[in-house]
Scaffold this active site. Structure first.
Site, PDB file in Angstrom:
ATOM      1  N   CYS A 213       0.798  -1.226   0.000  1.00  0.00           N
ATOM      2  CA  CYS A 213       0.000   0.000   0.000  1.00  0.00           C
ATOM      3  C   CYS A 213       0.832   1.277   0.000  1.00  0.00           C
ATOM      4  O   CYS A 213       0.347   2.333  -0.406  1.00  0.00           O
ATOM      5  CB  CYS A 213      -0.937  -0.010   1.195  1.00  0.00           C
ATOM      6  SG  CYS A 213      -1.759  -1.613   1.433  1.00  0.00           S
TER       7      CYS A 213
ATOM      8  N   HIS B 147      -3.843   6.294   0.359  1.00  0.00           N
ATOM      9  CA  HIS B 147      -4.093   4.932  -0.101  1.00  0.00           C
ATOM     10  C   HIS B 147      -5.566   4.617   0.079  1.00  0.00           C
ATOM     11  O   HIS B 147      -6.138   4.824   1.159  1.00  0.00           O
ATOM     12  CB  HIS B 147      -3.223   3.954   0.697  1.00  0.00           C
ATOM     13  CG  HIS B 147      -3.691   2.533   0.604  1.00  0.00           C
ATOM     14  ND1 HIS B 147      -3.822   1.870  -0.597  1.00  0.00           N
ATOM     15  CD2 HIS B 147      -4.077   1.654   1.578  1.00  0.00           C
ATOM     16  CE1 HIS B 147      -4.249   0.641  -0.366  1.00  0.00           C
ATOM     17  NE2 HIS B 147      -4.424   0.491   0.930  1.00  0.00           N
TER      18      HIS B 147
ATOM     19  N   ASN C  91      -9.875  -1.738  -3.454  1.00  0.00           N
ATOM     20  CA  ASN C  91      -8.519  -1.535  -2.941  1.00  0.00           C
ATOM     21  C   ASN C  91      -7.554  -2.302  -3.838  1.00  0.00           C
ATOM     22  O   ASN C  91      -7.485  -3.524  -3.793  1.00  0.00           O
ATOM     23  CB  ASN C  91      -8.446  -2.040  -1.496  1.00  0.00           C
ATOM     24  CG  ASN C  91      -7.071  -1.872  -0.873  1.00  0.00           C
ATOM     25  OD1 ASN C  91      -6.064  -1.742  -1.563  1.00  0.00           O
ATOM     26  ND2 ASN C  91      -7.011  -1.907   0.443  1.00  0.00           N
TER      27      ASN C  91
END
Length: 335
Positions: A114, A262, A292
């Site tokens: 991430c 993120h 994500n």
């Protein structure tokens, strides 16, 4: 010598996993509940024969075509992934060949999740500042879906596959790359992990499925995420990260026109925004149609912000990545 972001493009696999499809498989997982909590309506899933290098190549080819970039000018390739094609050779070498890039370039993989895009920007800036390269192709690509157990409704809901390609150059771009802050705490390693598959724990045929208290199924060759611990980690470290990068850049929150974090999930992002006291109009979220996508979330969001003309009235941006490792990083961009 300044390092500038000149262009970004991204690629999403063809197959789409919608909230409706998840609800059909897990009727107790209501569509509205998924959307309101995660901020995700659908995510793209790589094909069985589609891997990180394939997606990376497609993202790079889009970059070259959409922005009229001559691939012969690329003199370094950085590839961020935690799902490489092989242990060896380096996937970046495979991508160099598939893209037909010069054999005189440097190419390397780095394994970060991430926080990977921000780390990649720092590596690219260092290469330019050290006059080792002038035009760096930074690619992020993940196929996390291949790590997820078919009956793990929690992780299936959150993660999607994607690749993003970014050109960082010593020439003029749409923004210049400023300062960086980094952080690492390996004590959190086991809270987001695929335990089997490396040298310490080779893949075993004797895996036993485990069902957690929420009904998610997984074993040691699958992705495991301790959501509560990850949430606690972000709540503790991300606010400190933001104030540190502001201080290092001699900026205040009021000086920042847009914050791009993120894209973990909507609930976590809104919690962080409120905790740091960032106005909603200065906080960009772009994950509704892709989920994500790990190291690709920030470049995808940056692309979408530019597409929506959110950067035209901006002067200062903050990027912040955080997660698996634990690893975190932030930087400021100057438009």
């Amino acid at each position: 010598m300044k390092a500038n972001i000149k262009a970004i493009s991204y690629y999403l696999p063809e197959a789409v996993l919608s909230n409706d499809l998840i609800n059909q498989e897990f009727p107790e997982w209501e569509i509205e509940k998924i959307s309101s909590k995660t901020g995700i309506n659908s995510r793209h899933i790589s094909a069985d024969n589609e891997f990180s290098s394939d997606m990376a190549v497609k993202a790079a080819e889009k970059l070259f075509a959409e922005h009229n970039i001559d691939r012969s000018t690329i003199d370094y390739l950085l590839f961020c992934t935690q799902s490489p094609d092989y242990f060896l050779p380096t996937t970046a070498c495979i991508i160099q060949d598939k893209l037909g890039l010069n054999t005189s370039i440097g190419a390397l993989d780095f394994n970060l999740g991430c926080s990977g895009f921000v780390y990649g920007l720092s590596l690219a800036k260092g290469l330019i500042a050290g006059e080792m390269a002038k035009n760096i192709l930074l690619i992020t690509a993940e196929t996390y879906s291949k790590f997820i157990h078919p009956k793990d409704k929690s992780n299936k809901t959150i993660f999607g596959d994607a690749a993003a390609a970014t050109l960082i150059t010593a020439e003029k771009g749409f923004c210049s790359i400023g300062n960086f802050i980094f952080g690492t705490d390996g004590r959190g390693a086991e809270n987001l992990i695929v335990k089997q598959g490396g040298m310490r724990f080779p893949v075993s045929s004797e895996n036993e499925d485990i069902v957690d208290e929420f009904g998610n199924v997984r074993n040691d060759k699958n992705l495991y995420m301790n959501g509560a611990e990850i949430f606690n980690f972000t709540g503790e470290f991300v606010p400190k990260l933001i104030f540190s990068i502001l201080e290092k850049s001699n900026l205040t929150k009021e000086d920042i026109d847009l914050f791009i974090f993120h894209q973990a999930n909507k609930y976590m992002l809104n919690h962080l925004r409120k905790k740091i006291k960032i106005p909603e109009e200065k906080f960009f979220i772009a994950m509704e149609g892709c989920g994500n996508t790990v190291s690709s979330t920030i470049p995808i969001a940056l692309y979408e912000a530019q597409k929506q003309r959110r950067l035209t009235a901006s002067k200062n941006l903050i990027l912040a990545g955080f997660g698996v490792g634990y690893s975190w990083a932030a930087c400021n961009l100057i438009i």
